[in-house]
Write a protein that holds these residues in place. Structure first.
Motif, PDB file in Angstrom:
ATOM      1  N   LYS A  73       0.819  -1.208   0.000  1.00  0.00           N
ATOM      2  CA  LYS A  73       0.000   0.000   0.000  1.00  0.00           C
ATOM      3  C   LYS A  73       0.857   1.263   0.000  1.00  0.00           C
ATOM      4  CE  LYS A  73      -4.517  -1.335   1.780  1.00  0.00           C
ATOM      5  NZ  LYS A  73      -5.224  -0.800   0.621  1.00  0.00           N
ATOM      6  N   ASP A  74       2.127   1.134   0.367  1.00  0.00           N
ATOM      7  CA  ASP A  74       3.021   2.291   0.296  1.00  0.00           C
ATOM      8  C   ASP A  74       3.151   2.790  -1.138  1.00  0.00           C
ATOM      9  OD1 ASP A  74       3.485   2.131   3.012  1.00  0.00           O
ATOM     10  OD2 ASP A  74       5.314   0.941   2.793  1.00  0.00           O
ATOM     11  N   TYR A  75       3.041   1.867  -2.091  1.00  0.00           N
ATOM     12  CA  TYR A  75       3.185   2.231  -3.504  1.00  0.00           C
ATOM     13  C   TYR A  75       1.853   2.291  -4.239  1.00  0.00           C
ATOM     14  CZ  TYR A  75       8.153   1.552  -2.806  1.00  0.00           C
ATOM     15  OH  TYR A  75       9.443   1.665  -2.352  1.00  0.00           O
ATOM     16  N   ASN A  76       0.916   1.465  -3.849  1.00  0.00           N
ATOM     17  CA  ASN A  76      -0.366   1.423  -4.542  1.00  0.00           C
ATOM     18  C   ASN A  76      -1.493   1.517  -3.517  1.00  0.00           C
ATOM     19  OD1 ASN A  76      -2.709   0.745  -5.987  1.00  0.00           O
ATOM     20  ND2 ASN A  76      -1.556  -0.487  -7.443  1.00  0.00           N
ATOM     21  N   PRO A 135      -6.054   5.537 -17.060  1.00  0.00           N
ATOM     22  CA  PRO A 135      -4.876   4.670 -17.108  1.00  0.00           C
ATOM     23  C   PRO A 135      -4.174   4.507 -15.767  1.00  0.00           C
ATOM     24  CG  PRO A 135      -4.857   6.260 -18.911  1.00  0.00           C
ATOM     25  CD  PRO A 135      -5.928   6.685 -17.956  1.00  0.00           C
ATOM     26  N   ALA A 136      -4.379   5.443 -14.833  1.00  0.00           N
ATOM     27  CA  ALA A 136      -3.696   5.378 -13.532  1.00  0.00           C
ATOM     28  C   ALA A 136      -4.689   5.663 -12.417  1.00  0.00           C
ATOM     29  CB  ALA A 136      -2.541   6.373 -13.496  1.00  0.00           C
ATOM     30  N   PRO A 137      -5.588   4.715 -12.131  1.00  0.00           N
ATOM     31  CA  PRO A 137      -6.616   4.965 -11.111  1.00  0.00           C
ATOM     32  C   PRO A 137      -6.053   5.145  -9.704  1.00  0.00           C
ATOM     33  CG  PRO A 137      -6.638   2.668 -11.816  1.00  0.00           C
ATOM     34  CD  PRO A 137      -5.726   3.389 -12.755  1.00  0.00           C
ATOM     35  N   GLU A 138      -4.788   4.721  -9.481  1.00  0.00           N
ATOM     36  CA  GLU A 138      -4.176   4.887  -8.165  1.00  0.00           C
ATOM     37  C   GLU A 138      -3.615   6.285  -7.950  1.00  0.00           C
ATOM     38  OE1 GLU A 138      -1.304   2.155 -10.380  1.00  0.00           O
ATOM     39  OE2 GLU A 138      -3.024   3.380 -10.942  1.00  0.00           O
ATOM     40  N   GLY A 139      -3.685   7.158  -8.975  1.00  0.00           N
ATOM     41  CA  GLY A 139      -3.188   8.515  -8.837  1.00  0.00           C
ATOM     42  C   GLY A 139      -1.689   8.602  -9.065  1.00  0.00           C
ATOM     43  N   ILE A 140      -1.096   9.711  -8.642  1.00  0.00           N
ATOM     44  CA  ILE A 140       0.353   9.911  -8.766  1.00  0.00           C
ATOM     45  C   ILE A 140       1.046   8.883  -7.869  1.00  0.00           C
ATOM     46  CG2 ILE A 140       2.249  11.527  -8.399  1.00  0.00           C
ATOM     47  CD1 ILE A 140       0.198  13.804  -8.812  1.00  0.00           C
ATOM     48  N   GLY A 161      -4.631  11.219 -21.878  1.00  0.00           N
ATOM     49  CA  GLY A 161      -3.616  10.180 -21.819  1.00  0.00           C
ATOM     50  C   GLY A 161      -2.220  10.762 -21.827  1.00  0.00           C
ATOM     51  N   GLU A 162      -2.043  11.897 -21.150  1.00  0.00           N
ATOM     52  CA  GLU A 162      -0.738  12.552 -21.074  1.00  0.00           C
ATOM     53  C   GLU A 162       0.023  12.020 -19.861  1.00  0.00           C
ATOM     54  OE1 GLU A 162       0.256  16.953 -22.057  1.00  0.00           O
ATOM     55  OE2 GLU A 162      -0.132  16.883 -19.901  1.00  0.00           O
ATOM     56  N   THR A 163       1.237  11.579 -20.068  1.00  0.00           N
ATOM     57  CA  THR A 163       2.044  11.014 -18.991  1.00  0.00           C
ATOM     58  C   THR A 163       2.855  12.116 -18.320  1.00  0.00           C
ATOM     59  OG1 THR A 163       2.164   8.845 -20.037  1.00  0.00           O
ATOM     60  CG2 THR A 163       3.877   9.372 -18.438  1.00  0.00           C
ATOM     61  N   HIS A 164       2.823  12.126 -16.983  1.00  0.00           N
ATOM     62  CA  HIS A 164       3.526  13.112 -16.183  1.00  0.00           C
ATOM     63  C   HIS A 164       4.553  12.414 -15.294  1.00  0.00           C
ATOM     64  CE1 HIS A 164      -0.228  15.990 -16.243  1.00  0.00           C
ATOM     65  NE2 HIS A 164       0.282  15.780 -17.453  1.00  0.00           N
ATOM     66  N   HIS A 194       4.964   8.880 -11.153  1.00  0.00           N
ATOM     67  CA  HIS A 194       4.392   9.026 -12.489  1.00  0.00           C
ATOM     68  C   HIS A 194       2.871   8.939 -12.442  1.00  0.00           C
ATOM     69  CE1 HIS A 194       5.052   4.654 -12.027  1.00  0.00           C
ATOM     70  NE2 HIS A 194       4.017   4.505 -12.835  1.00  0.00           N
ATOM     71  N   PHE A 195       2.260   9.415 -13.496  1.00  0.00           N
ATOM     72  CA  PHE A 195       0.796   9.465 -13.597  1.00  0.00           C
ATOM     73  C   PHE A 195       0.444   9.673 -15.058  1.00  0.00           C
ATOM     74  CE2 PHE A 195      -3.126  12.140 -13.640  1.00  0.00           C
ATOM     75  CZ  PHE A 195      -3.996  11.204 -13.118  1.00  0.00           C
ATOM     76  N   THR A 196      -0.680   9.118 -15.484  1.00  0.00           N
ATOM     77  CA  THR A 196      -1.205   9.371 -16.827  1.00  0.00           C
ATOM     78  C   THR A 196      -2.637   9.850 -16.709  1.00  0.00           C
ATOM     79  OG1 THR A 196       0.247   7.724 -17.847  1.00  0.00           O
ATOM     80  CG2 THR A 196      -1.697   8.387 -19.093  1.00  0.00           C
ATOM     81  N   THR A 197      -2.951  10.948 -17.370  1.00  0.00           N
ATOM     82  CA  THR A 197      -4.260  11.577 -17.234  1.00  0.00           C
ATOM     83  C   THR A 197      -5.345  10.720 -17.906  1.00  0.00           C
ATOM     84  OG1 THR A 197      -3.975  12.885 -19.253  1.00  0.00           O
ATOM     85  CG2 THR A 197      -3.209  13.866 -17.192  1.00  0.00           C
ATOM     86  N   PRO A 198      -6.601  10.858 -17.464  1.00  0.00           N
ATOM     87  CA  PRO A 198      -7.705  10.108 -18.075  1.00  0.00           C
ATOM     88  C   PRO A 198      -7.857  10.408 -19.562  1.00  0.00           C
ATOM     89  CG  PRO A 198      -8.380  11.032 -15.968  1.00  0.00           C
ATOM     90  CD  PRO A 198      -7.039  11.641 -16.287  1.00  0.00           C
TER      91      PRO A 198
END
Length: 222
Positions: A73-76, A135-140, A161-164, A194-198
């Protein structure tokens, strides 16, 4: 030279890198995205996924036994401490020269140890006029591995779908980039979140985002 976060772009190049993998035939991958099973761990049925793990020996891939994806859970925070099981990649996909070239490009670029374990996630995220895809429901987040590769296979009828990439969760991104087909983003997971926008459709029909996500270590357990 432009400076980001107090570091030059050249210094950042040692921590993440974007490259075009020209040796791949992207069309080879397309049929294998049409039969992906739904990810049962995400609500909404908008994500489909398979997962296998490999080691590289010379120029060959050795597929390892079936395993379970596990992150703390520390990561996800969404699915941490859950032992997740996914179907293996299709054997015919693994036999493709383009697939082997992709995994070798990841291994070579990250200068992995010859016996390093690599996890390969095949993921399709879908969206519709009624529902965005995430693409990243767990957030940043970080994945809890050493290296990550995000390879874009296809974008069809989507916006977003922009990757940050971030040096810290509450900082502004140091990279904001839509990954176009054929582009591979390599990231040191120790140094970046990292994160990818909806995603949402451009026109009123289904949209898709197809990627391979590669990690080393694989995050898989027996």
């Amino acid at each position: 030279m432009q400076t980001v976060g107090g570091m030059t772009e050249l210094e950042y190049a040692f921590l993440f890198a974007l490259k075009k993998v020209n040796s791949l035939e992207l069309g080879d991958f397309q049929p294998f995205y049409n039969n992906l099973p739904v990810d049962p761990y995400i609500k909404g049925n908008y994500r489909r996924r398979r997962l296998s793990r490999f080691i590289v020996t010379g120029n060959q891939l050795i597929k390892l036994p079936h395993g379970y994806l596990f992150q703390s859970k520390d990561y996800n925070p969404l699915l941490g401490d859950v032992k997740r099981e996914f179907a293996e990649l299709d054997d015919a996909l693994i036999e493709l020269d383009s697939f082997r070239s992709l995994v070798l490009a990841f291994s070579d670029s990250c200068k992995l140890h010859p016996e390093a374990e690599i996890g390969v996630h095949q993921i399709r995220t879908t969206c519709s006029p009624e529902s965005f895809g995430n693409p990243a429901p767990e957030g940043i987040h970080q994945d809890g591995t050493d290296f990550i590769g995000i390879f874009s296979v296809d974008r069809d009828n989507i916006q977003g779908g922009e990757t940050h990439l971030y040096t810290a969760k509450k900082e502004k991104p140091v990279l904001s980039k839509i990954l176009y087909p054929g582009e591979l983003l390599l990231v040191n997971d120790h140094d970046f979140y990292h994160f990818t926008t909806p995603i949402k459709p451009q026109i009123a029909t289904q949209g898709i985002r197809d990627v391979f996500v590669l990690t080393s270590p694989s995050l898989l357990t027996d």
